[in-house]
Design an enzyme around this catalytic site. Sequence first.
Site, PDB file in Angstrom:
ATOM      1  CG  ASP A   9      -0.816  46.992   7.293  1.00 50.88           C
ATOM      2  OD1 ASP A   9      -1.851  47.676   7.226  1.00 50.88           O
ATOM      3  OD2 ASP A   9      -0.080  46.979   8.299  1.00 50.88           O
ATOM      4  CE  LYS A  22       2.209  44.121   9.691  1.00 51.53           C
ATOM      5  NZ  LYS A  22       3.475  44.825   9.734  1.00 51.53           N
TER       6      LYS A  22
END
Length: 194
Positions: A160, A17
């Site tokens: 995350d 990401k």
Amino acid sequence: MHVRSTDRGLEVLAPAKLNLFLEVLGKRADGFHEIETLMYPIDLFDSLVFRDAPHDQVRLTCQTVTSQAFRGQSSAATALAEQLPIGGDNLVVRAVELVRRRSNVTRGADVRLVKRIPLAAGLAGGSSDAAAALFAANRVWRLGLTLNELASLAAELGSDIPFFLYGGPAVCRGRGEIIEPVAGLGALHFVVAK
């Protein structure tokens, strides 16, 4: 995440990401920082193959494959990749063990992880792998955990990790564990250099 069943087990492709923006809003009482960020999954994947096993352990094997895009990694990055833990310090093992404890699973798992996302590059490969492990354990062991339950487990492991369970771009708040999926961004193109 992309998922498919194979003769080797359930294969999950765990994406890297990018943070398209990241704002640190202040220090929290728990020692973390309050943030707001837009996370975006990209087409660079680790692969995790999860297989149910009759033994009572979580066994992890790892292989590092240098992506075509990152062939110029320094020898320091290569050395770091060779030091990837495969025991209880690895987020994948910690994720599967957490699911086992919370769901009272007595069976074990054989997990094979192929790392393509560069380590220590800010691309969250380890977090994505942990989310893939949570997802795979839930599916293979037929536990029936909801997305919210998996996200709660993910938040215990890292800030995350929950993002990767939602499968698309999202605004993440809190310490990163509060996820608000975002639609309508269209196709975005990036050049990622480490």
